[in-house]
Write a protein that holds these residues in place. Structure first.
Motif, PDB file in Angstrom:
ATOM      1  N   ASP A  32     -45.715 -14.022  -5.525  1.00 57.93           N
ATOM      2  CA  ASP A  32     -45.560 -15.368  -4.992  1.00 57.93           C
ATOM      3  C   ASP A  32     -44.962 -16.214  -6.109  1.00 57.93           C
ATOM      4  N   ASP A  33     -43.653 -16.168  -6.189  1.00 55.72           N
ATOM      5  CA  ASP A  33     -42.860 -16.848  -7.224  1.00 55.72           C
ATOM      6  C   ASP A  33     -42.981 -16.119  -8.567  1.00 55.72           C
ATOM      7  N   CYS A  34     -42.290 -14.975  -8.679  1.00 55.77           N
ATOM      8  CA  CYS A  34     -42.276 -14.272  -9.964  1.00 55.77           C
ATOM      9  C   CYS A  34     -41.332 -15.012 -10.903  1.00 55.77           C
ATOM     10  N   MET A  35     -41.812 -15.356 -12.062  1.00 57.91           N
ATOM     11  CA  MET A  35     -41.070 -16.206 -12.983  1.00 57.91           C
ATOM     12  C   MET A  35     -40.566 -15.406 -14.178  1.00 57.91           C
ATOM     13  N   ALA A  36     -41.401 -15.216 -15.175  1.00 58.94           N
ATOM     14  CA  ALA A  36     -40.987 -14.529 -16.397  1.00 58.94           C
ATOM     15  C   ALA A  36     -41.032 -13.024 -16.213  1.00 58.94           C
ATOM     16  N   ILE A  37     -40.214 -12.325 -16.986  1.00 63.36           N
ATOM     17  CA  ILE A  37     -40.180 -10.865 -16.936  1.00 63.36           C
ATOM     18  C   ILE A  37     -39.802 -10.334 -18.309  1.00 63.36           C
ATOM     19  N   THR A  38     -40.385  -9.207 -18.698  1.00 61.53           N
ATOM     20  CA  THR A  38     -40.036  -8.577 -19.963  1.00 61.53           C
ATOM     21  C   THR A  38     -40.296  -7.081 -19.849  1.00 61.53           C
ATOM     22  N   THR A  39     -39.842  -6.321 -20.844  1.00 63.47           N
ATOM     23  CA  THR A  39     -40.050  -4.875 -20.867  1.00 63.47           C
ATOM     24  C   THR A  39     -40.575  -4.461 -22.237  1.00 63.47           C
ATOM     25  N   ASP A  40     -41.138  -3.254 -22.302  1.00 63.86           N
ATOM     26  CA  ASP A  40     -41.571  -2.737 -23.587  1.00 63.86           C
ATOM     27  C   ASP A  40     -40.719  -1.532 -23.983  1.00 63.86           C
ATOM     28  N   ALA A  41     -41.019  -0.948 -25.129  1.00 68.10           N
ATOM     29  CA  ALA A  41     -40.196   0.136 -25.662  1.00 68.10           C
ATOM     30  C   ALA A  41     -40.241   1.390 -24.801  1.00 68.10           C
ATOM     31  N   ALA A  42     -41.289   1.543 -23.985  1.00 70.23           N
ATOM     32  CA  ALA A  42     -41.411   2.713 -23.118  1.00 70.23           C
ATOM     33  C   ALA A  42     -40.733   2.512 -21.772  1.00 70.23           C
ATOM     34  N   GLY A  43     -40.230   1.290 -21.523  1.00 66.68           N
ATOM     35  CA  GLY A  43     -39.570   1.008 -20.257  1.00 66.68           C
ATOM     36  C   GLY A  43     -40.471   0.395 -19.208  1.00 66.68           C
ATOM     37  N   SER A  44     -41.725   0.098 -19.537  1.00 63.66           N
ATOM     38  CA  SER A  44     -42.605  -0.597 -18.595  1.00 63.66           C
ATOM     39  C   SER A  44     -42.118  -2.024 -18.407  1.00 63.66           C
ATOM     40  N   ILE A  45     -42.370  -2.574 -17.225  1.00 62.27           N
ATOM     41  CA  ILE A  45     -41.907  -3.921 -16.881  1.00 62.27           C
ATOM     42  C   ILE A  45     -43.127  -4.797 -16.613  1.00 62.27           C
ATOM     43  N   TYR A  46     -43.141  -5.998 -17.193  1.00 61.48           N
ATOM     44  CA  TYR A  46     -44.217  -6.957 -17.008  1.00 61.48           C
ATOM     45  C   TYR A  46     -43.651  -8.197 -16.323  1.00 61.48           C
ATOM     46  N   VAL A  47     -44.357  -8.675 -15.293  1.00 63.22           N
ATOM     47  CA  VAL A  47     -43.863  -9.802 -14.506  1.00 63.22           C
ATOM     48  C   VAL A  47     -44.954 -10.860 -14.395  1.00 63.22           C
ATOM     49  N   SER A  48     -44.585 -12.107 -14.642  1.00 59.72           N
ATOM     50  CA  SER A  48     -45.489 -13.231 -14.422  1.00 59.72           C
ATOM     51  C   SER A  48     -45.419 -13.633 -12.953  1.00 59.72           C
ATOM     52  N   ASP A  49     -46.514 -13.411 -12.241  1.00 64.17           N
ATOM     53  CA  ASP A  49     -46.612 -13.708 -10.802  1.00 64.17           C
ATOM     54  C   ASP A  49     -47.234 -15.094 -10.678  1.00 64.17           C
ATOM     55  N   GLN A  50     -46.381 -16.104 -10.691  1.00 69.52           N
ATOM     56  CA  GLN A  50     -46.782 -17.481 -10.942  1.00 69.52           C
ATOM     57  C   GLN A  50     -47.915 -17.998 -10.054  1.00 69.52           C
ATOM     58  N   ARG A  51     -47.692 -18.055  -8.757  1.00 68.12           N
ATOM     59  CA  ARG A  51     -48.690 -18.672  -7.879  1.00 68.12           C
ATOM     60  C   ARG A  51     -49.906 -17.795  -7.650  1.00 68.12           C
ATOM     61  N   ASN A  52     -49.807 -16.543  -7.970  1.00 64.34           N
ATOM     62  CA  ASN A  52     -50.982 -15.666  -7.905  1.00 64.34           C
ATOM     63  C   ASN A  52     -51.759 -15.658  -9.217  1.00 64.34           C
ATOM     64  N   GLY A  53     -51.242 -16.346 -10.230  1.00 68.10           N
ATOM     65  CA  GLY A  53     -51.968 -16.495 -11.485  1.00 68.10           C
ATOM     66  C   GLY A  53     -52.238 -15.204 -12.217  1.00 68.10           C
ATOM     67  N   ARG A  54     -51.254 -14.300 -12.266  1.00 69.86           N
ATOM     68  CA  ARG A  54     -51.508 -12.996 -12.865  1.00 69.86           C
ATOM     69  C   ARG A  54     -50.248 -12.409 -13.492  1.00 69.86           C
ATOM     70  N   ILE A  55     -50.455 -11.372 -14.291  1.00 66.14           N
ATOM     71  CA  ILE A  55     -49.376 -10.553 -14.823  1.00 66.14           C
ATOM     72  C   ILE A  55     -49.476  -9.195 -14.135  1.00 66.14           C
ATOM     73  N   GLN A  56     -48.347  -8.680 -13.662  1.00 64.14           N
ATOM     74  CA  GLN A  56     -48.325  -7.341 -13.094  1.00 64.14           C
ATOM     75  C   GLN A  56     -47.462  -6.434 -13.972  1.00 64.14           C
ATOM     76  N   LYS A  57     -47.893  -5.180 -14.091  1.00 65.11           N
ATOM     77  CA  LYS A  57     -47.183  -4.196 -14.903  1.00 65.11           C
ATOM     78  C   LYS A  57     -46.687  -3.067 -14.004  1.00 65.11           C
ATOM     79  N   PHE A  58     -45.446  -2.642 -14.239  1.00 67.71           N
ATOM     80  CA  PHE A  58     -44.829  -1.576 -13.456  1.00 67.71           C
ATOM     81  C   PHE A  58     -44.229  -0.543 -14.402  1.00 67.71           C
ATOM     82  N   GLY A  59     -44.060   0.683 -13.916  1.00 65.81           N
ATOM     83  CA  GLY A  59     -43.471   1.725 -14.742  1.00 65.81           C
ATOM     84  C   GLY A  59     -42.688   2.719 -13.909  1.00 65.81           C
ATOM     85  N   TRP A  60     -41.723   3.358 -14.549  1.00 63.46           N
ATOM     86  CA  TRP A  60     -40.904   4.372 -13.885  1.00 63.46           C
ATOM     87  C   TRP A  60     -41.581   5.728 -13.956  1.00 63.46           C
TER      88      TRP A  60
END
Length: 319
Positions: free
Chosen positions: A273-301
């Motif tokens: 619900d309105d993903c704002m910031a996004i970044t990745t780490d050295a392993a290729g994982s993706i972190y997303v700031s899920d603004q209106r849900n008040g959380r960070i979500q992590k994803f991976g390949w």
């Protein structure tokens, strides 16, 4: 605090495989942390994310004025510099971490950049209000390249003049150069020093290390490769470009070729619900700031989660 006997998304580390550019798959949800609020380890308006050299995740909150640091699995580590006073942060909108672990924050309300060590001790600060070299009108996004140079997107109005530029500094705040007529709320630098910026809600621009426009992509819409509210941009270790667009993440090659996307409106795992910031780490994982849900979500390949569990404020999937 989490129960350490329960496997977390760290269990995926050995299963993580970077994609080979045939994008039949999309990243898998790994875990999440945080709730909406103004207290410790909560998020009121997380505007930016960055990952340090040891994998720790740094966040800045424009409302609470805090930097908060977590492990890559969401375990709280430390937080600092709230209150918005003369020595603290005021409405910070950007954070970046260099290879040495130094943390740079776009202290937007104070028209400056602050540099901290990884524990939050102040190292130096620079900037003042104005449109001259090394000054700021509205510092927002911030990024760092492999050489330790700092890029700051600066936009706003001062002295009846509209400012839109990217300023480049050395690691200790020495002004190096600026690129006019380019600014945005999303900023990232790839391994070759190319700069990616989201100058408008429906566009991504790629600049050379010298600031020359190399390519631009995107248009207004909800189709593949289009945007309705692009805000964050990140570059993975394989050069893939991730763009947060309202309630989805779109993935491109470094030259703007559309690859895939994931996400939908909601509060479930992998929804936004309105993903704002996004970044990745050295392993290729993706972190997303899920603004209106008040959380960070992590994803991976390459991970295939099969069961979920919840503890504290952290939810993870594991085999």
């Amino acid at each position: 605090m989490r129960n350490r006997s329960i496997p977390s998304c760290a269990a995926f580390a050995l299963m993580m495989l970077l994609p080979v550019v045939a994008m039949a798959q999309t990243p898998q949800y790994l875990c999440q942390w945080g709730t909406y609020g103004f207290g410790p380890w909560q998020f009121a308006m997380c505007m930016s994310l960055a990952v340090g050299p040891n994998g720790d995740v740094y966040t800045v909150d424009e409302v609470t004025n805090y930097v908060q640091v977590f492990t890559g699995e969401g375990v709280p580590l430390r937080r600092w510099n709230g209150g918005g006073d003369a020595w603290g942060l005021l409405h910070p909108r950007g954070v970046a971490v260099d290879a040495g672990g130094y943390v740079y924050v776009a202290d937007t309300g104070h028209y400056r950049v602050q540099k901290f060590d990884s524990n939050g001790s102040i190292i130096t600060r620079w900037g003042s209000r104005g449109d001259g070299p090394g000054q700021f009108v509205g510092p927002e996004a911030i990024a760092v390249d492999a050489a330790g140079n700092i890029y700051v997107s600066d936009a706003g109005n001062v002295n009846l003049k509209t400012v839109c530029r990217i300023e480049k500094f050395g690691p200790w705040g020495t002004f190096l150069e600026q690129w006019d007529a380019t600014c945005g709320i999303g900023l990232a630098v790839d391994a070759g020093g190319n700069v990616f910026v989201v100058p408008r809600w429906d566009r991504v621009s790629k600049l050379s290390p010298a600031g020359t426009l190399l390519t631009e992509w995107g248009s207004r819409g909800t189709g593949d490769g289009q945007f309705t509210g692009a805000s964050g941009v990140a570059v993975g270790p394989d050069g893939m470009v991730y763009v947060s667009d309202q309630n989805r993440i779109e993935v491109f090659t470094g030259d703007g070729t559309y690859l895939t996307q994931w996400g939908s409106l909601g509060s479930g795992d992998g929804q936004f619900d309105d993903c704002m910031a996004i970044t990745t780490d050295a392993a290729g994982s993706i972190y997303v700031s899920d603004q209106r849900n008040g959380r960070i979500q992590k994803f991976g390949w390459g991970a295939t989660p099969t069961r979920s569990t919840t503890w504290g404020r952290i939810k993870a999937l594991y085999r």
